[in-house]
Design an enzyme around this catalytic site. Structure first.
Site, PDB file in Angstrom:
ATOM      1  CG  ASP A 112      -1.957  -1.041   1.212  1.00 55.19           C
ATOM      2  OD1 ASP A 112      -1.906  -1.906   0.312  1.00 55.19           O
ATOM      3  OD2 ASP A 112      -2.843  -1.023   2.084  1.00 55.19           O
TER       4      ASP A 112
ATOM      5  CB  SER B 252       0.678  -6.430   7.351  1.00 60.68           C
ATOM      6  OG  SER B 252       1.461  -7.105   6.382  1.00 60.68           O
TER       7      SER B 252
ATOM      8  CB  THR C 180      -7.381  -4.692   9.326  1.00 56.59           C
ATOM      9  OG1 THR C 180      -7.730  -5.985   8.823  1.00 56.59           O
ATOM     10  CG2 THR C 180      -7.032  -4.850  10.791  1.00 56.59           C
TER      11      THR C 180
ATOM     12  CE  LYS D 119      -2.785  -3.091  11.461  1.00 60.57           C
ATOM     13  NZ  LYS D 119      -2.364  -1.889  10.737  1.00 60.57           N
TER      14      LYS D 119
HETATM   15  P1  NAP Z   1       2.892  -4.822   3.878  1.00 61.53           P
HETATM   16  O1  NAP Z   1       3.081  -4.927   2.403  1.00 61.53           O
HETATM   17  O2  NAP Z   1       3.155  -5.994   4.737  1.00 61.53           O
HETATM   18  O3  NAP Z   1       3.777  -3.582   4.378  1.00 61.53           O
HETATM   19  C1  NAP Z   1       4.043  -3.373   5.727  1.00 61.53           C
HETATM   20  C2  NAP Z   1       5.068  -2.258   5.843  1.00 61.53           C
HETATM   21  O4  NAP Z   1       5.317  -1.992   7.221  1.00 61.53           O
HETATM   22  C3  NAP Z   1       6.424  -2.552   5.207  1.00 61.53           C
HETATM   23  O5  NAP Z   1       6.865  -1.408   4.528  1.00 61.53           O
HETATM   24  C4  NAP Z   1       7.321  -2.835   6.414  1.00 61.53           C
HETATM   25  O6  NAP Z   1       8.663  -2.497   6.191  1.00 61.53           O
HETATM   26  C5  NAP Z   1       6.716  -1.845   7.401  1.00 61.53           C
HETATM   27  N1  NAP Z   1       7.076  -2.132   8.793  1.00 61.53           N
HETATM   28  C6  NAP Z   1       6.885  -3.285   9.468  1.00 61.53           C
HETATM   29  N2  NAP Z   1       7.338  -3.156  10.733  1.00 61.53           N
HETATM   30  C7  NAP Z   1       7.828  -1.897  10.853  1.00 61.53           C
HETATM   31  C8  NAP Z   1       8.427  -1.184  11.913  1.00 61.53           C
HETATM   32  N3  NAP Z   1       8.641  -1.719  13.112  1.00 61.53           N
HETATM   33  N4  NAP Z   1       8.793   0.112  11.690  1.00 61.53           N
HETATM   34  C9  NAP Z   1       8.604   0.672  10.488  1.00 61.53           C
HETATM   35  N5  NAP Z   1       8.068   0.035   9.433  1.00 61.53           N
HETATM   36  C10 NAP Z   1       7.668  -1.245   9.626  1.00 61.53           C
HETATM   37  O7  NAP Z   1       1.397  -4.354   4.201  1.00 61.53           O
HETATM   38  P2  NAP Z   1       0.272  -3.733   3.227  1.00 61.53           P
HETATM   39  O8  NAP Z   1      -0.500  -4.841   2.626  1.00 61.53           O
HETATM   40  O9  NAP Z   1       0.884  -2.686   2.383  1.00 61.53           O
HETATM   41  O10 NAP Z   1      -0.701  -3.069   4.309  1.00 61.53           O
HETATM   42  C11 NAP Z   1      -0.499  -1.735   4.736  1.00 61.53           C
HETATM   43  C12 NAP Z   1      -1.217  -1.517   6.059  1.00 61.53           C
HETATM   44  O11 NAP Z   1      -2.610  -1.761   5.910  1.00 61.53           O
HETATM   45  C13 NAP Z   1      -0.769  -2.435   7.189  1.00 61.53           C
HETATM   46  O12 NAP Z   1      -0.851  -1.689   8.384  1.00 61.53           O
HETATM   47  C14 NAP Z   1      -1.803  -3.551   7.211  1.00 61.53           C
HETATM   48  O13 NAP Z   1      -1.884  -4.109   8.496  1.00 61.53           O
HETATM   49  C15 NAP Z   1      -3.050  -2.773   6.821  1.00 61.53           C
HETATM   50  N6  NAP Z   1      -4.080  -3.520   6.083  1.00 61.53           N
HETATM   51  C16 NAP Z   1      -3.769  -4.198   4.949  1.00 61.53           C
HETATM   52  C17 NAP Z   1      -4.770  -4.843   4.232  1.00 61.53           C
HETATM   53  C18 NAP Z   1      -4.464  -5.586   2.954  1.00 61.53           C
HETATM   54  O14 NAP Z   1      -5.332  -6.377   2.533  1.00 61.53           O
HETATM   55  N7  NAP Z   1      -3.342  -5.346   2.305  1.00 61.53           N
HETATM   56  C19 NAP Z   1      -6.100  -4.787   4.694  1.00 61.53           C
HETATM   57  C20 NAP Z   1      -6.372  -4.067   5.857  1.00 61.53           C
HETATM   58  C21 NAP Z   1      -5.360  -3.424   6.541  1.00 61.53           C
HETATM   59  P3  NAP Z   1       9.807  -3.568   5.773  1.00 61.53           P
HETATM   60  O15 NAP Z   1       9.934  -3.457   4.285  1.00 61.53           O
HETATM   61  O16 NAP Z   1      11.006  -3.077   6.500  1.00 61.53           O
HETATM   62  O17 NAP Z   1       9.349  -4.923   6.229  1.00 61.53           O
HETATM   63  O1  G4F Z   2      -3.920 -13.761   2.342  1.00 55.32           O
HETATM   64  P1  G4F Z   2      -4.109 -13.953   3.799  1.00 55.32           P
HETATM   65  O2  G4F Z   2      -2.885 -14.289   4.597  1.00 55.32           O
HETATM   66  O3  G4F Z   2      -4.844 -12.653   4.340  1.00 55.32           O
HETATM   67  P2  G4F Z   2      -5.657 -12.346   5.682  1.00 55.32           P
HETATM   68  O4  G4F Z   2      -5.334 -13.288   6.760  1.00 55.32           O
HETATM   69  O5  G4F Z   2      -7.099 -12.215   5.312  1.00 55.32           O
HETATM   70  O6  G4F Z   2      -5.049 -10.933   6.089  1.00 55.32           O
HETATM   71  C1  G4F Z   2      -4.892  -9.891   5.143  1.00 55.32           C
HETATM   72  O7  G4F Z   2      -6.076  -9.143   5.084  1.00 55.32           O
HETATM   73  C2  G4F Z   2      -6.410  -8.435   6.302  1.00 55.32           C
HETATM   74  C3  G4F Z   2      -7.726  -7.707   6.042  1.00 55.32           C
HETATM   75  O8  G4F Z   2      -8.799  -8.538   6.343  1.00 55.32           O
HETATM   76  C4  G4F Z   2      -5.264  -7.489   6.597  1.00 55.32           C
HETATM   77  F1  G4F Z   2      -5.569  -6.739   7.687  1.00 55.32           F
HETATM   78  C5  G4F Z   2      -3.989  -8.253   6.808  1.00 55.32           C
HETATM   79  O9  G4F Z   2      -2.911  -7.343   7.029  1.00 55.32           O
HETATM   80  C6  G4F Z   2      -3.682  -9.059   5.551  1.00 55.32           C
HETATM   81  O10 G4F Z   2      -3.372  -8.155   4.518  1.00 55.32           O
HETATM   82  O11 G4F Z   2      -5.167 -15.128   4.052  1.00 55.32           O
HETATM   83  C7  G4F Z   2      -6.450 -15.097   3.469  1.00 55.32           C
HETATM   84  C8  G4F Z   2      -7.166 -16.415   3.769  1.00 55.32           C
HETATM   85  C9  G4F Z   2      -7.121 -16.815   5.247  1.00 55.32           C
HETATM   86  O12 G4F Z   2      -8.382 -17.287   5.604  1.00 55.32           O
HETATM   87  C10 G4F Z   2      -6.113 -17.964   5.298  1.00 55.32           C
HETATM   88  O13 G4F Z   2      -6.355 -18.917   6.330  1.00 55.32           O
HETATM   89  O14 G4F Z   2      -6.494 -17.456   3.069  1.00 55.32           O
HETATM   90  C11 G4F Z   2      -6.360 -18.569   3.932  1.00 55.32           C
HETATM   91  N1  G4F Z   2      -5.239 -19.389   3.440  1.00 55.32           N
HETATM   92  C12 G4F Z   2      -5.365 -20.669   2.954  1.00 55.32           C
HETATM   93  N2  G4F Z   2      -4.157 -21.125   2.615  1.00 55.32           N
HETATM   94  C13 G4F Z   2      -3.943 -19.047   3.385  1.00 55.32           C
HETATM   95  C14 G4F Z   2      -3.258 -20.145   2.853  1.00 55.32           C
HETATM   96  N3  G4F Z   2      -3.321 -17.897   3.731  1.00 55.32           N
HETATM   97  C15 G4F Z   2      -1.979 -17.832   3.518  1.00 55.32           C
HETATM   98  N4  G4F Z   2      -1.329 -16.679   3.822  1.00 55.32           N
HETATM   99  N5  G4F Z   2      -1.258 -18.896   3.023  1.00 55.32           N
HETATM  100  C16 G4F Z   2      -1.857 -20.083   2.682  1.00 55.32           C
HETATM  101  O15 G4F Z   2      -1.201 -21.027   2.229  1.00 55.32           O
END
Ligand code: NAP
Ligand code: G4F
Length: 361
Positions: A29, A101, A142, A169
């Protein structure tokens, strides 16, 4: 109709660029948001934690370097480092995207998850208001906070997290977003975002794991791969659409919380089926429970189930209702589920094919 009068332009008064600080800029993101804000004319600062890798190696693959992202170092676990980053960047807006995350990993590292995802926001806010008391803050909340609450989930649904990630969170949302907004009058918003993906998604999340694994199978680099719970349902959108909502939230007159989602949910199994179709390699299922397998037309097993990918507790069904964001922010998703799957699978297939053709795989 008389011509509209426009105020004379004073060439000497140049409008100051708005400054944004994006934490988590090396993540999925963070990279899309930084690009979007730079295109909108912001001066964008990206907060990065120090690692042994050169900063440009971590950033170049995500944000086109000519777009002039400025880097500051800082770790959400270290208040002093955040203070220095804020003093240098002097932001008008802060987007707190940094987090541990990965929900699955949060069961293995609950303390680290709590320290970054909950206390990290506290450290950031306390330092930020010293540098700019009027700063506007976006917090990446989230749908994982809803846990097992029945779908569709919206801003009024009950939060019932079932993972250390979701709990951390939720504490951040309640104590710092709602608490500080009400008690200290801070401009802080929670974006309660449902799952959003892209070709930049971390490789351990299920969608990206599927797109990479199936592309490898198609290219003959890998025989098969294993997944955990394929019955879990997720509301998957495109990250590039979702970062626009983050920005919109901070442009409102008053701070508030918004659910951001597509309103369409699919199982993990359906994601596999759609991804396999894109590669012209349809998959059919046989067997039950841990014995279920996915086979190609010629009977080759390409998907298996492995217990290790199951979580101790699972969020079964996420389906968002983002009517509030549509009405108040004028936000809606543009990329459909099918378009998203095609975008991810095609990107991985083309990238891996190039590597294979170059003899690197
Ligand atoms: P991501 O790709 O895992 O990115 C996480 C970022 O946080 C990376 O840049 C990581 O840096 C940085 N980070 C981790 N620990 C840190 C620390 N101690 N100090 C400073 N930076 C740190 O996550 P994303 O998918 O872009 O998601 C962005 C945000 O939205 C997260 O807060 C996640 O929980 C939230 N969110 C995501 C989703 C989704 O579906 N993607 C949905 C809902 C909420 P490094 O490169 O150093 O590891
Ligand atoms: O891709 P996931 O790991 O995403 P999850 O757990 O939904 O979390 C993501 O979305 C959240 C928003 O709802 C964020 F807040 C969070 O930071 C992250 O971005 O898993 C999705 C689903 C889960 O139900 C998991 O149990 O896929 C299922 N799954 C099945 N096999 C798997 C696998 N997940 C992962 N990572 N790896 C597997 O092999």
């Amino acid at each position: 109709m008389p011509a509209k009068k426009t105020a004379p332009k004073n060439k000497n008064t140049k409008k100051k660029k708005k400054r944004a600080l994006v934490t988590g800029v090396t993540g999925q993101d963070g990279s899309y948001l930084a690009e979007y804000l730079i295109d909108l004319g912001y001066e964008v600062w990206g907060l990065m934690r120090r690692t042994s890798l050169e900063p440009m190696i971590r950033i170049e693959k995500l944000v086109r370097p000519e777009r002039r992202l400025r880097i500051v170092y800082g770790n959400l676990r270290d208040g002093a480092s955040i203070r220095q980053a804020l003093e240098e960047s002097q932001p008008d807006e802060i987007y707190n995207l940094a987090a541990q995350s990965d929900v699955g990993i949060s069961f293995k590292c609950p303390d680290e998850t709590m320290d970054i995802n909950y206390h990290g926001l506290g450290r950031l806010i306390h330092e930020a208001i010293k540098v700019n008391p009027k700063v506007k803050i976006y917090q990446a909340s989230t749908s994982e906070m809803f846990g097992r609450t029945n779908p569709p989930q919206n801003e009024n649904s009950v939060f019932a997290p079932v993972s250390p990630y979701g709990e951390a969170k939720l504490l951040a949302h309640e104590d710092y977003v709602k608490g500080y907004r009400e008690k200290k009058g801070l401009f802080i918003c929670s974006g309660i975002l449902f799952n959003h993906e892209s070709p930049r998604r971390g490789e351990h999340f299920v969608t990206r794991k599927i797109s990479i694994s199936l592309a490898k199978v198609k290219l003959g680099i890998q025989e098969s791969f294993a997944l955990g719970n394929m019955d879990a349902k997720r509301d998957w959108g495109f990250a590039g659409d979702y970062v626009k909502a983050m920005h919109k939230m901070l442009q409102q007159k008053t701070p508030d919380d918004y659910v951001i989602s597509t309103g369409v949910s699919h199982t993990v199994r359906e994601f596999v089926e759609e991804a396999a179709k894109v590669l012209d390699m349809p998959i059919s299922w046989s067997g039950k429970g841990f014995d279920e397998v996915g086979k190609t037309k010629d009977g080759k097993v390409v998907v298996r189930i492995a217990k290790e990918y199951y979580r101790p507790t699972e969020v079964d069904y996420l389906l968002g209702d983002s009517r509030k964001a549509a009405k108040k922010l004028g936000w809606k998703p543009e990329v459909s589920f099918k378009q998203l799957v095609r975008m991810m699978v095609t990107a991985d297939y083309e990238r891996l094919k190039k590597m294979k053709d170059a003899g690197l795989l």
